[in-house]
Design a protein around this motif. Structure first.
Motif, PDB file in Angstrom:
ATOM      1  N   ARG A 178       0.825  -1.213   0.000  1.00 18.56           N
ATOM      2  CA  ARG A 178       0.000   0.000   0.000  1.00 18.56           C
ATOM      3  C   ARG A 178       0.855   1.257   0.000  1.00 18.56           C
ATOM      4  NH1 ARG A 178      -2.702  -2.820   4.079  1.00 18.56           N
ATOM      5  NH2 ARG A 178      -2.052  -1.270   5.626  1.00 18.56           N
ATOM      6  N   LEU A 179       2.065   1.164   0.527  1.00 20.41           N
ATOM      7  CA  LEU A 179       2.982   2.311   0.532  1.00 20.41           C
ATOM      8  C   LEU A 179       3.765   2.440  -0.770  1.00 20.41           C
ATOM      9  CD1 LEU A 179       4.383   2.033   4.181  1.00 20.41           C
ATOM     10  CD2 LEU A 179       2.828   3.783   3.299  1.00 20.41           C
ATOM     11  N   GLY A 180       3.519   1.519  -1.712  1.00 19.65           N
ATOM     12  CA  GLY A 180       4.239   1.573  -2.975  1.00 19.65           C
ATOM     13  C   GLY A 180       5.619   0.957  -2.917  1.00 19.65           C
ATOM     14  N   LEU A 181       5.891   0.186  -1.867  1.00 21.18           N
ATOM     15  CA  LEU A 181       7.211  -0.422  -1.686  1.00 21.18           C
ATOM     16  C   LEU A 181       7.213  -1.911  -2.027  1.00 21.18           C
ATOM     17  CD1 LEU A 181       8.122   1.237   1.736  1.00 21.18           C
ATOM     18  CD2 LEU A 181       8.745   2.008  -0.562  1.00 21.18           C
ATOM     19  N   GLY A 182       6.134  -2.388  -2.615  1.00 24.81           N
ATOM     20  CA  GLY A 182       5.982  -3.830  -2.831  1.00 24.81           C
ATOM     21  C   GLY A 182       6.450  -4.301  -4.182  1.00 24.81           C
ATOM     22  N   ARG A 210       3.309  -8.461  -7.102  1.00 16.50           N
ATOM     23  CA  ARG A 210       2.480  -7.835  -8.137  1.00 16.50           C
ATOM     24  C   ARG A 210       1.006  -8.182  -7.919  1.00 16.50           C
ATOM     25  NH1 ARG A 210       4.334 -10.230 -12.493  1.00 16.50           N
ATOM     26  NH2 ARG A 210       2.609 -11.740 -12.587  1.00 16.50           N
ATOM     27  N   GLU A 211       0.722  -9.450  -7.612  1.00 17.69           N
ATOM     28  CA  GLU A 211      -0.664  -9.853  -7.376  1.00 17.69           C
ATOM     29  C   GLU A 211      -1.211  -9.246  -6.087  1.00 17.69           C
ATOM     30  OE1 GLU A 211      -2.500 -11.192  -9.469  1.00 17.69           O
ATOM     31  OE2 GLU A 211      -1.054 -11.947 -10.939  1.00 17.69           O
ATOM     32  N   LEU A 212      -0.356  -9.100  -5.090  1.00 21.82           N
ATOM     33  CA  LEU A 212      -0.807  -8.468  -3.846  1.00 21.82           C
ATOM     34  C   LEU A 212      -1.124  -6.992  -4.091  1.00 21.82           C
ATOM     35  CD1 LEU A 212      -1.378  -8.590  -0.848  1.00 21.82           C
ATOM     36  CD2 LEU A 212       1.071  -8.251  -0.417  1.00 21.82           C
ATOM     37  N   ARG A 213      -0.283  -6.303  -4.859  1.00 16.01           N
ATOM     38  CA  ARG A 213      -0.562  -4.904  -5.195  1.00 16.01           C
ATOM     39  C   ARG A 213      -1.868  -4.792  -5.984  1.00 16.01           C
ATOM     40  NH1 ARG A 213       4.691  -4.942  -7.221  1.00 16.01           N
ATOM     41  NH2 ARG A 213       3.878  -4.420  -9.296  1.00 16.01           N
ATOM     42  N   ALA A 214      -2.065  -5.710  -6.922  1.00 26.27           N
ATOM     43  CA  ALA A 214      -3.295  -5.677  -7.720  1.00 26.27           C
ATOM     44  C   ALA A 214      -4.524  -5.848  -6.837  1.00 26.27           C
ATOM     45  CB  ALA A 214      -3.247  -6.761  -8.793  1.00 26.27           C
ATOM     46  N   ALA A 215      -4.430  -6.726  -5.854  1.00 21.65           N
ATOM     47  CA  ALA A 215      -5.565  -6.941  -4.953  1.00 21.65           C
ATOM     48  C   ALA A 215      -5.876  -5.686  -4.147  1.00 21.65           C
ATOM     49  CB  ALA A 215      -5.275  -8.120  -4.024  1.00 21.65           C
ATOM     50  N   TRP A 216      -4.847  -4.908  -3.813  1.00 26.21           N
ATOM     51  CA  TRP A 216      -5.040  -3.665  -3.066  1.00 26.21           C
ATOM     52  C   TRP A 216      -5.312  -2.477  -3.978  1.00 26.21           C
ATOM     53  CZ3 TRP A 216      -6.290  -3.245   1.770  1.00 26.21           C
ATOM     54  CH2 TRP A 216      -5.867  -4.201   2.709  1.00 26.21           C
ATOM     55  N   PRO A 256      -3.290 -15.350  -6.723  1.00 23.04           N
ATOM     56  CA  PRO A 256      -4.162 -14.210  -7.033  1.00 23.04           C
ATOM     57  C   PRO A 256      -5.519 -14.300  -6.338  1.00 23.04           C
ATOM     58  CG  PRO A 256      -3.059 -14.966  -9.014  1.00 23.04           C
ATOM     59  CD  PRO A 256      -2.758 -15.980  -7.948  1.00 23.04           C
ATOM     60  N   GLN A 257      -6.131 -15.482  -6.338  1.00 23.78           N
ATOM     61  CA  GLN A 257      -7.432 -15.640  -5.688  1.00 23.78           C
ATOM     62  C   GLN A 257      -7.298 -15.493  -4.176  1.00 23.78           C
ATOM     63  OE1 GLN A 257      -8.392 -18.623  -3.787  1.00 23.78           O
ATOM     64  NE2 GLN A 257     -10.395 -17.730  -3.308  1.00 23.78           N
ATOM     65  N   ALA A 258      -6.243 -16.082  -3.600  1.00 24.13           N
ATOM     66  CA  ALA A 258      -6.036 -15.993  -2.154  1.00 24.13           C
ATOM     67  C   ALA A 258      -5.787 -14.549  -1.736  1.00 24.13           C
ATOM     68  CB  ALA A 258      -4.865 -16.876  -1.744  1.00 24.13           C
ATOM     69  N   ALA A 259      -4.990 -13.816  -2.523  1.00 29.05           N
ATOM     70  CA  ALA A 259      -4.690 -12.424  -2.192  1.00 29.05           C
ATOM     71  C   ALA A 259      -5.960 -11.578  -2.189  1.00 29.05           C
ATOM     72  CB  ALA A 259      -3.673 -11.865  -3.177  1.00 29.05           C
ATOM     73  N   VAL A 311      -7.354  -9.645   1.110  1.00 20.76           N
ATOM     74  CA  VAL A 311      -7.509  -8.189   1.079  1.00 20.76           C
ATOM     75  C   VAL A 311      -8.938  -7.804   1.453  1.00 20.76           C
ATOM     76  CG1 VAL A 311      -7.619  -6.208  -0.491  1.00 20.76           C
ATOM     77  CG2 VAL A 311      -5.606  -7.691  -0.487  1.00 20.76           C
ATOM     78  N   GLN A 312      -9.923  -8.530   0.943  1.00 22.92           N
ATOM     79  CA  GLN A 312     -11.311  -8.241   1.302  1.00 22.92           C
ATOM     80  C   GLN A 312     -11.528  -8.402   2.798  1.00 22.92           C
ATOM     81  OE1 GLN A 312     -13.653 -10.867  -1.120  1.00 22.92           O
ATOM     82  NE2 GLN A 312     -13.253  -9.743  -3.019  1.00 22.92           N
TER      83      GLN A 312
END
Length: 319
Positions: free
Chosen positions: A189-193, A243-249, A300-303, A307-308
């Protein structure tokens, strides 16, 4: 059933305890700071009145051990080793002394026992034990030593009436505050991922729902014994994982980090870069062969699911 969870007040113990109670089982938690319902005091080193809870129980699950989320100083590494070895030893002693021993002892272990690799994945039958790899920091071998010593206490315990299982867990992802998913999400979320050290290293993980489901599956399947990998079937390179975690957020960009930048970041959050840089490519060979079905088998599905849930938790806390 009556289930005794040693070291059960941490994040994993709390998640597992809720799941087992939800199934209708009695859960007794052994903890150094007992005070809540269903909690019994122990020191994790010596037999005491707590051992009466083991006698007549159905399953004992030992999760005790100092958290690995710390700087890998000599003192912290020594405490990791001591807390794991001594707690496993005294649990074995309590089971050996029980007139009615539990039918299963599930001992927490770690996927850290496997070698740093970009090649073939490690399962329980063909996996390669680490500690010898070229080109990695020498102190990484200590994580392997700790895990081997942990499992040795399980192997050497004389408890003939009790099935023994070593839970070689990958990183368990839950939406709870303070866990590994929470830390990685904060970075995203801080853009460091972005990729760390190139991002080729594999991340092995398991969703918290699948962790609890796998533990219950192991309890119910007597054929599962010895080391069992608790990891999702789809380990992914770190760059893809983030990348997938960032996409989820909903964060489009993640700044990359070199190894020395990762060292600074780990120092700031009082952690260690082994957790970021070691390539842990671990797969659940025995669970899959036994018929276990993952609820969250792809990252991707787990992330998205995590996140939800994390978003709902934050909303409820603010409310």
């Amino acid at each position: 059933m009556k289930v005794v969870i040693a070291g059960g007040t941490g994040q994993l113990g709390s998640v597992l305890g809720r799941a087992l109670r939800g199934d209708g089982h009695e859960v007794v938690v052994l903890t150094r700071r007992a005070g809540g319902p269903g909690q019994v005091g122990w020191d994790g080193e010596r037999l005491g009145p707590w051992a009466r809870e083991v006698d007549g129980s159905d399953v004992v699950i030992n999760l005790a051990g100092r958290s690995v989320s710390c700087r890998y100083t000599k003192g912290n590494l020594t405490e990791m080793m001591r807390s794991r070895v001594r707690s496993a030893r005294v649990v074995g002693q309590a089971i050996a002394a029980a007139r009615r021993p539990p039918r299963a002892w599930l001992q927490m272990s770690s996927a850290a026992i496997y070698a740093h690799t970009y090649g073939a994945p490690n399962d329980e039958l063909s996996g390669v034990t680490g500690g010898w790899e070229d080109g990695v920091p020498g102190y990484w071998a200590f994580s392997v030593d700790i895990t081997q010593a942990w499992e040795r206490e399980l192997d050497e315990a004389t408890v003939p009436a009790t099935r023994k299982v070593a839970l070689r867990a990958a990183m368990v992802m839950t939406p709870d505050k303070g866990g590994v998913f929470d830390v990685l999400s904060r970075m995203a979320r801080l853009g460091l991922g972005g990729p760390v050290g190139g991002g080729r290293q594999y991340v092995s993980w398991i969703h918290g729902d699948d962790f609890t489901a796998a533990v219950r599956f192991i309890i119910d399947h007597d054929a599962l014994a010895g080391p069992v990998n608790l990891a999702a079937p789809g380990p992914v390179p770190q760059r893809d994982f983030m990348r997938e975690l960032r996409a989820a957020w909903g964060v489009p960009v993640g700044l990359p980090a070199t190894r020395w930048m990762a060292e600074l970041g780990a120092l700031a959050i009082r952690s260690d870069t082994e957790l970021l840089l070691k390539s842990r490519r671990v797969v659940p060979g025995l669970l899959t062969a036994a018929g276990f079905e993952f609820l969250h088998g792809t990252w991707p599905q787990a992330a998205r699911d995590l996140v939800q849930r994390a978003g709902r938790r934050r909303f409820l806390l603010r409310g």
